[in-house]
Design a protein around this motif. Structure first.
Motif, PDB file in Angstrom:
ATOM      1  N   ALA A   1       6.358  -5.254  -4.128  1.00 28.52           N
ATOM      2  CA  ALA A   1       7.419  -5.310  -5.138  1.00 28.52           C
ATOM      3  C   ALA A   1       6.762  -5.579  -6.488  1.00 28.52           C
TER       4      ALA A   1
ATOM      5  N   SER B   1      14.767  -9.437  -6.738  1.00 24.72           N
ATOM      6  CA  SER B   1      13.709  -8.448  -6.552  1.00 24.72           C
ATOM      7  C   SER B   1      13.744  -7.865  -5.143  1.00 24.72           C
ATOM      8  N   ASP B   2      13.124  -6.697  -5.001  1.00 29.13           N
ATOM      9  CA  ASP B   2      12.892  -6.171  -3.663  1.00 29.13           C
ATOM     10  C   ASP B   2      11.881  -7.066  -2.949  1.00 29.13           C
ATOM     11  N   GLU B   3      11.861  -6.969  -1.636  1.00 29.85           N
ATOM     12  CA  GLU B   3      10.836  -7.676  -0.868  1.00 29.85           C
ATOM     13  C   GLU B   3       9.503  -6.925  -0.965  1.00 29.85           C
ATOM     14  N   THR B   4       8.439  -7.638  -0.714  1.00 27.86           N
ATOM     15  CA  THR B   4       7.145  -6.997  -0.506  1.00 27.86           C
ATOM     16  C   THR B   4       6.970  -6.826   0.997  1.00 27.86           C
TER      17      THR B   4
ATOM     18  N   ARG C   1      10.184 -12.018  -0.029  1.00 28.49           N
ATOM     19  CA  ARG C   1      10.336 -11.989  -1.488  1.00 28.49           C
ATOM     20  C   ARG C   1       9.492 -13.114  -2.061  1.00 28.49           C
ATOM     21  N   SER C   2       8.436 -12.810  -2.785  1.00 30.65           N
ATOM     22  CA  SER C   2       7.530 -13.836  -3.294  1.00 30.65           C
ATOM     23  C   SER C   2       6.732 -13.284  -4.469  1.00 30.65           C
TER      24      SER C   2
ATOM     25  N   ASP D   1      11.517  -1.906   2.245  1.00 29.47           N
ATOM     26  CA  ASP D   1      10.104  -2.208   2.003  1.00 29.47           C
ATOM     27  C   ASP D   1       9.334  -2.490   3.297  1.00 29.47           C
TER      28      ASP D   1
ATOM     29  N   TRP E   1       2.107 -13.069  -1.970  1.00 32.99           N
ATOM     30  CA  TRP E   1       2.009 -12.026  -0.945  1.00 32.99           C
ATOM     31  C   TRP E   1       0.566 -11.574  -0.752  1.00 32.99           C
TER      32      TRP E   1
ATOM     33  N   SER F   1       9.357 -10.452  -9.157  1.00 36.33           N
ATOM     34  CA  SER F   1       9.437 -11.552  -8.190  1.00 36.33           C
ATOM     35  C   SER F   1      10.575 -12.520  -8.507  1.00 36.33           C
TER      36      SER F   1
END
Length: 417
Positions: free
Chosen positions: A260, A267-270, A292-293, A389, A298, A263
Motif C-alpha cells: 500500500a 488505506s488499503d492493506e499491504t 494495514r501498517s 491486496d 510491513w 498508511s
C-alpha cells in the motif's frame, strides 16, 4: 428436588449413556425416511452422532450389515472407527466388539457386522450388500456422485435400508440434490451448538478468524453456499487446497508483497503472502502476514518471515510504490534478495494462471486464511471496487514459484543489496 440431588444424578450418568447426553438434533428423526443428512459445522458432534446411531440400531437389531465409509481408508479407520468419537469409543468395554483392522471389519456380540470402505474407491462397493450405511464427510469426496450411485446399489437388505450422512456442507451438486429429495431428512447444526464440549480457546480463535467470512458461514454455520459464478475462485477450490496439504519439505520459498502506498486509517492493506514449492512442483501457501501498517512495519514483517523461514527471495510489486519498496527493505536489511515485478496486465489476467493451478490440484493451504480466502471468493473482475491486496500478493508468490516463461514485467529485475 434440591440442587444437590440434581447434581448427584448428573454425576451418576454414564459416559456411555447417549440417551441423556445427546442433544435433540443428534437423535435420529422420526418418519419413513431413507437418508438422514446431518449437515453441521465443525465440532458440532457429527461423528459422535453417527457412531451412537449405529450402536443404537445394532442393539435394536435394526442394523445387521453396515457399510462405514469415509473420504479415504485412513479417515474411515482413524475417525469413524478408532477416533475419540468413533464406534469403538462409544461402546462400553463390556460390549466386547471384535475389531479386525486387517479385514476392515467390526463384529458385535449379536452377530451384526460393519465393513470399512473408502470414498475414493467406489468400485469397492461392487458386490457387497447392506441394510445400513454411515457416510462421513460426503462433501469432501473426490467423486461424490459416482460413489453415491454405487452405494445405493448395495442397500438391498432388510425391509427398509437407511443411510446416515454426517458432513460439513460444500456447494457440491450431490449435496444439493440430496437436500431436495423427498425421502431425505436434514438436520442442520452449527459449531456453537456444542460449545459446552469445545475448548474456549478454540471457540475464541475461530470466531476471530472466521466471523463474517464465506468460509465461516460454510464451516461453522453449515450453510450451503452458492458461489458467485463471476468470481475467479470457488469455495470448492479453496476447500480442496486445504484438504490437499501435507507437511512436505520445500525446495523453494518466497515472501510476496503487494504494498500500500499510504498508511492512514482508510488505506488499503499491504498484502504479504509466504508460499513455497515442493520438489514435485506443488505449491504450498504457508502464511498470510498482510495488514494495514506503515511501510517500515510491513518491511520488517516481511524480512522477519524471510529469515525465520529461510526464504530464497522477497517478491514485490513496484507499480505504485516505485523505489519505496526497495528503500524500505534496504533500510531494514541491506542483504535481502529481492525481485521487483511490475504489473502490465489487469488483475484477472494475472490471476487466471494461478486459478488454473488450483483447478489442477497443484496448490495447497497449510491452514485456513479467512481474510485471504474471502478476497479470493468475492473479487469480481471489472466490478469489485476494493483492492484485493492479499489476493494480489498470493498471485505474485505463486506466479514466481510455479509459472514459467510468462513475462511478469517488462522492467522486472532481480538484485541483492
Amino acid at each position: 428436588m434440591n440442587k444437590e440431588s440434581k447434581c448427584n444424578i448428573t454425576q451418576t450418568i454414564s459416559p456411555y449413556d447417549w440417551t441423556h447426553q445427546a442433544r435433540r438434533k443428534q437423535r435420529p428423526p422420526d418418519g419413513n425416511w431413507n437418508t438422514w443428512v446431518v449437515l453441521a459445522g465443525r465440532g458440532f458432534g457429527k461423528t459422535r452422532t453417527g457412531a451412537e446411531t449405529i450402536r443404537m440400531w445394532v442393539s435394536q437389531g435394526k442394523a445387521r450389515r453396515i457399510a462405514l465409509v469415509g473420504e479415504t481408508e485412513h479417515e474411515t479407520r482413524q475417525i469413524m472407527v478408532e477416533g475419540p468419537s468413533g464406534i469403538l469409543a462409544v461402546h462400553p468395554p463390556n460390549e466386547k466388539l471384535l475389531y479386525e483392522p486387517s479385514k476392515r471389519q467390526i463384529t458385535w456380540p449379536n452377530g451384526a457386522m460393519a465393513f470399512c470402505y473408502s470414498g475414493d474407491r467406489p468400485n469397492q462397493l461392487r458386490g457387497p450388500q447392506f441394510d445400513t450405511a454411515w457416510v462421513d464427510e460426503l462433501a469432501k469426496f473426490q467423486e461424490p456422485s459416482r460413489f453415491w450411485e454405487q452405494l445405493m446399489f448395495t442397500l438391498r437388505l432388510g425391509s427398509h435400508p437407511q443411510t446416515i450422512v454426517t458432513t460439513t456442507p460444500r456447494p457440491d451438486p450431490l449435496i444439493k440434490e440430496l437436500l431436495q429429495q423427498k425421502d431425505t431428512v436434514v438436520t442442520r447444526g452449527t459449531t456453537f451448538e456444542n460449545q459446552s464440549n469445545l475448548s474456549q480457546r478454540f471457540l475464541y480463535s475461530i470466531k476471530d478468524m472466521y466471523q463474517n467470512t464465506q468460509l465461516g458461514r460454510q464451516e461453522l454455520m453449515a450453510e450451503v453456499l452458492d458461489d458467485d459464478s463471476r468470481a475467479l475462485w470457488s469455495t470448492q477450490l479453496i476447500a480442496n487446497a486445504k484438504d490437499a496439504y501435507s507437511n512436505t519439505k520445500l525446495q523453494s520459498l518466497v515472501v510476496a508483497i503487494d504494498p500500500a502506498v499510504t498508511s492512514h486509517a482508510h488505506s488499503d492493506e499491504t498484502g504479504i503472502i509466504v508460499a513455497g514449492r515442493t520438489p514435485n512442483r506443488q505449491a504450498v501457501v504457508l502464511e498470510d502476514l498482510s495488514g494495514r501498517s506503515p511501510p517500515i512495519q510491513w518491511a520488517r514483517r516481511a524480512i522477519e518471515a524471510y529469515h525465520r523461514l529461510g526464504a530464497n527471495r522477497i517478491v514485490a510489486e513496484v507499480n505504485m510504490g516505485g523505489d519505496l519498496v526497495e528503500q524500505m527493505l534496504q533500510s531494514v536489511d541491506p542483504h535481502v534478495h529481492f525481485k521487483a515485478v511490475r504489473a502490465t496486465r489487469d488483475k484477472a489476467l494475472r490471476a487466471q494462471p494461478v486459478v488454473s493451478l488450483y483447478e489442477q490440484g497443484k496448490v495447497s493451504h497449510a491452514r485456513s486464511f479467512p481474510e485471504l480466502e474471502q478476497q479470493m471468493l468475492t473479487y469480481i473482475p471489472e466490478t469489485s471496487r476494493s483492492s484485493p491486496d492479499r489476493m494480489d500478493a498470493l498471485v505474485w508468490a505463486l506466479t514466481d514459484l510455479m509459472i514459467e516463461n510468462i513475462p511478469l514485467s517488462s522492467e522486472g529485475s532481480i538484485w541483492s543489496f
